[in-house]
Design a protein around this motif. Structure first.
Motif, PDB file in Angstrom:
ATOM      1  N   LEU A 102       3.282   5.949  -5.768  1.00 13.40           N
ATOM      2  CA  LEU A 102       3.074   6.339  -7.271  1.00 13.40           C
ATOM      3  C   LEU A 102       2.130   7.105  -8.066  1.00 13.40           C
ATOM      4  CD1 LEU A 102       3.269   2.252  -7.902  1.00 13.40           C
ATOM      5  CD2 LEU A 102       5.036   4.259  -8.149  1.00 13.40           C
ATOM      6  N   LEU A 103       0.835   7.018  -6.464  1.00 16.04           N
ATOM      7  CA  LEU A 103       0.018   8.240  -6.850  1.00 16.04           C
ATOM      8  C   LEU A 103      -0.084   9.682  -6.671  1.00 16.04           C
ATOM      9  CD1 LEU A 103      -3.779   7.913  -7.040  1.00 16.04           C
ATOM     10  CD2 LEU A 103      -3.776   7.472  -4.487  1.00 16.04           C
ATOM     11  N   ARG A 104       1.604   9.592  -5.563  1.00 16.54           N
ATOM     12  CA  ARG A 104       1.585  11.086  -6.001  1.00 16.54           C
ATOM     13  C   ARG A 104       2.017  11.728  -6.680  1.00 16.54           C
ATOM     14  NH1 ARG A 104      -0.922  13.270  -1.350  1.00 16.54           N
ATOM     15  NH2 ARG A 104      -0.431  12.572   0.609  1.00 16.54           N
ATOM     16  N   GLN A 105       2.245  11.112  -7.752  1.00 17.33           N
ATOM     17  CA  GLN A 105       2.191  11.971  -8.943  1.00 17.33           C
ATOM     18  C   GLN A 105       0.796  12.413  -9.760  1.00 17.33           C
ATOM     19  OE1 GLN A 105       3.693   8.882 -11.792  1.00 17.33           O
ATOM     20  NE2 GLN A 105       3.613  10.832 -13.999  1.00 17.33           N
ATOM     21  N   GLU A 153      -6.843   5.573 -10.892  1.00 21.35           N
ATOM     22  CA  GLU A 153      -7.125   4.154 -10.943  1.00 21.35           C
ATOM     23  C   GLU A 153      -6.607   2.931 -12.017  1.00 21.35           C
ATOM     24  OE1 GLU A 153     -10.599   1.489 -10.462  1.00 21.35           O
ATOM     25  OE2 GLU A 153     -10.254   3.401  -8.044  1.00 21.35           O
ATOM     26  N   GLU A 154      -7.311   3.713 -13.879  1.00 17.76           N
ATOM     27  CA  GLU A 154      -7.178   2.655 -14.559  1.00 17.76           C
ATOM     28  C   GLU A 154      -5.953   2.815 -15.166  1.00 17.76           C
ATOM     29  OE1 GLU A 154     -10.132   3.753 -16.941  1.00 17.76           O
ATOM     30  OE2 GLU A 154     -12.285   2.433 -16.012  1.00 17.76           O
ATOM     31  N   ARG A 155      -5.226   4.171 -15.050  1.00 17.74           N
ATOM     32  CA  ARG A 155      -4.011   4.534 -15.071  1.00 17.74           C
ATOM     33  C   ARG A 155      -2.700   3.505 -14.766  1.00 17.74           C
ATOM     34  NH1 ARG A 155      -2.011  10.061 -17.327  1.00 17.74           N
ATOM     35  NH2 ARG A 155      -4.275   9.412 -18.450  1.00 17.74           N
ATOM     36  N   LEU A 156      -3.128   3.714 -13.350  1.00 19.40           N
ATOM     37  CA  LEU A 156      -2.176   2.911 -12.501  1.00 19.40           C
ATOM     38  C   LEU A 156      -2.130   0.939 -12.702  1.00 19.40           C
ATOM     39  CD1 LEU A 156      -2.171   5.196  -9.404  1.00 19.40           C
ATOM     40  CD2 LEU A 156       0.158   4.310 -11.236  1.00 19.40           C
ATOM     41  N   ASN A 176       0.770  -1.079  -0.088  1.00 15.95           N
ATOM     42  CA  ASN A 176       0.296   0.686   0.297  1.00 15.95           C
ATOM     43  C   ASN A 176       0.777   1.052   0.005  1.00 15.95           C
ATOM     44  OD1 ASN A 176      -1.830   2.061   1.989  1.00 15.95           O
ATOM     45  ND2 ASN A 176      -2.710   1.618   0.254  1.00 15.95           N
ATOM     46  N   GLU A 177       1.877   1.313   0.908  1.00  9.98           N
ATOM     47  CA  GLU A 177       2.726   1.880   0.715  1.00  9.98           C
ATOM     48  C   GLU A 177       3.261   2.558  -0.472  1.00  9.98           C
ATOM     49  OE1 GLU A 177       3.678   5.084   3.247  1.00  9.98           O
ATOM     50  OE2 GLU A 177       1.899   3.673   4.485  1.00  9.98           O
TER      51      GLU A 177
END
Length: 395
Positions: free
Chosen positions: A346-349, A369-372, A340-341
């Motif tokens: 990655l999400l912070r981008q 979400e779909e992009r990741l 999760n961390e």
């Protein structure tokens, strides 16, 4: 305590008030509550914190005797017992101190010009004087050392990396070996001729004040219903052999006023973002997770592992959604939710720190979400999380 302090006037009273304020903070009392207890305004308390970079002063005035140091009475007993001819071991046993403490006391305060006489009153006075005159830090006196530390900070090295570098650079000069905490204190306290507090911007966090950390016990008290910790989690979860073992947390925005909940499958790294447009208190988070889990079959709802935050105080309502239950990592142990961390990083981008996350609509979060989930991952043999999750469900 306040009665004693209020009877003191002038500068001494302010020093005593400040000392008591810092002692309350170190004991876990919040800043606002500490100001109320001491009897100062909040602005004064925040100013004292800002002036010291969030760290307590190196030395604070003693409003009452600390058991760590010898008292005048103990010194007088040492003098009396020494006159009787007792050894240092016997003296230490009588006063309840270690032999090394008595040995150091006599070595520091024996008066050579008076044939080795130990004067208790003089020793106590000299001890108090030494306490009021702290030695200058190495970073103040050694300009070459200070320049080396500043140069590495300019390169955005961490204090721990700098401390290790100094030992390699000067292996035969232990007086130039600093621990990382010494560098932190020099940065945040900004002593004269030491490190400038503007260099705190070079640290990874960029904080101007040192952040106070809450103890694990204080965080555990948030849950009125006992929570199951990660060591009670089924062993099969560690093996990553099945889908449905989720890790979750909140990604928060500026000022902790907005947030998005994240949920990641440990085996396939499939990410689900849960919008929280109306706030992230325990009721809204519980309801949002319940709604987000509804589309998943029972075989994809095995466990949930979360950070022990107050938003999960109603964890008992979520437990029936997962076959093996809800579990919590230990406080300040993010590595126990490593999947999760890593995903949150990655999400912070797309959801940078310090921004207002409430501006992102549910559709925008679904696109992120779909992009990741459509990125090939090395850990999955270059498959994408969405394909890996679908294949695992079918199997």
């Amino acid at each position: 305590m306040m009665g004693v302090l209020m009877g003191i006037r002038g500068r001494k009273r302010r020093l005593d008030l400040e000392a008591e304020y810092w002692r309350l903070l170190q004991s876990g009392v919040g800043t606002v509550e500490a100001c109320k207890l001491v009897g100062i305004g909040r602005k004064t308390g925040y100013r004292w914190r800002a002036e010291n970079g969030g760290l307590p002063p190196e030395r604070m005035p003693e409003t009452e005797h600390s058991g760590r140091y010898l008292s005048l009475l103990e010194r007088k007993r040492i003098a009396t017992l020494r006159e009787r001819g007792l050894t240092m071991t016997e003296i230490a046993s009588r006063i309840g101190r270690s032999t090394s403490t008595v040995s150091r006391e006599l070595r520091r305060n024996m008066l050579e010009h008076d044939k080795g006489v130990y004067d208790a009153d003089m020793a106590h006075h000299r001890s108090r004087e030494r306490a009021c005159r702290p030695s200058r830090p190495k970073l103040q006196t050694d300009t070459e050392l200070r320049a080396e530390v500043q140069a590495r900070l300019d390169l955005e090295w961490s204090p721990e990396q700098i401390a290790a570098h100094l030992r390699i650079l000067w292996p035969d000069q232990p007086d130039r070996h600093l621990c990382h905490e010494t560098i932190y204190r020099a940065l945040y306290q900004g002593a004269k001729d030491a490190l400038s507090r503007t260099l705190t911007k070079k640290l990874r966090t960029g904080r101007a004040l040192r952040k106070r950390r809450r103890s694990g016990g204080a965080r555990a008290q948030r849950f009125q219903t006992p929570a199951r910790l990660i060591h009670d989690r089924p062993v099969v979860v560690e093996l990553r052999e099945r889908v449905g073992d989720w890790e979750g947390d909140l990604v928060v925005g500026r000022g902790n006023r907005s947030a998005v909940a994240t949920r990641v499958d440990r085996r396939t790294r499939l990410l689900r973002l849960i919008p929280l447009p109306d706030g992230h208190d325990f009721a809204r988070v519980c309801d949002a997770i319940t709604a987000a889990m509804a589309p998943f079959p029972a075989s994809a709802r095995m466990t949930l592992t979360w950070d022990p935050g107050s938003e999960m105080s109603r964890h008992y309502e979520l437990a029936p959604l997962f076959r093996d239950g809800v579990f919590f990592a230990y406080p300040a142990s993010p590595w126990q939710r490593g999947t999760n961390e890593n995903t949150n990083g990655l999400l912070r981008q797309y959801l940078p720190k310090g921004t207002d996350l409430s501006v992102h609509t549910a559709e925008e979060l679904r696109a992120i979400e779909e992009r990741l989930n459509s990125r090939p991952r090395k850990t999955l043999g270059w498959r994408t999380p969405v394909h890996a999750f679908a294949a695992a469900l079918t199997a």
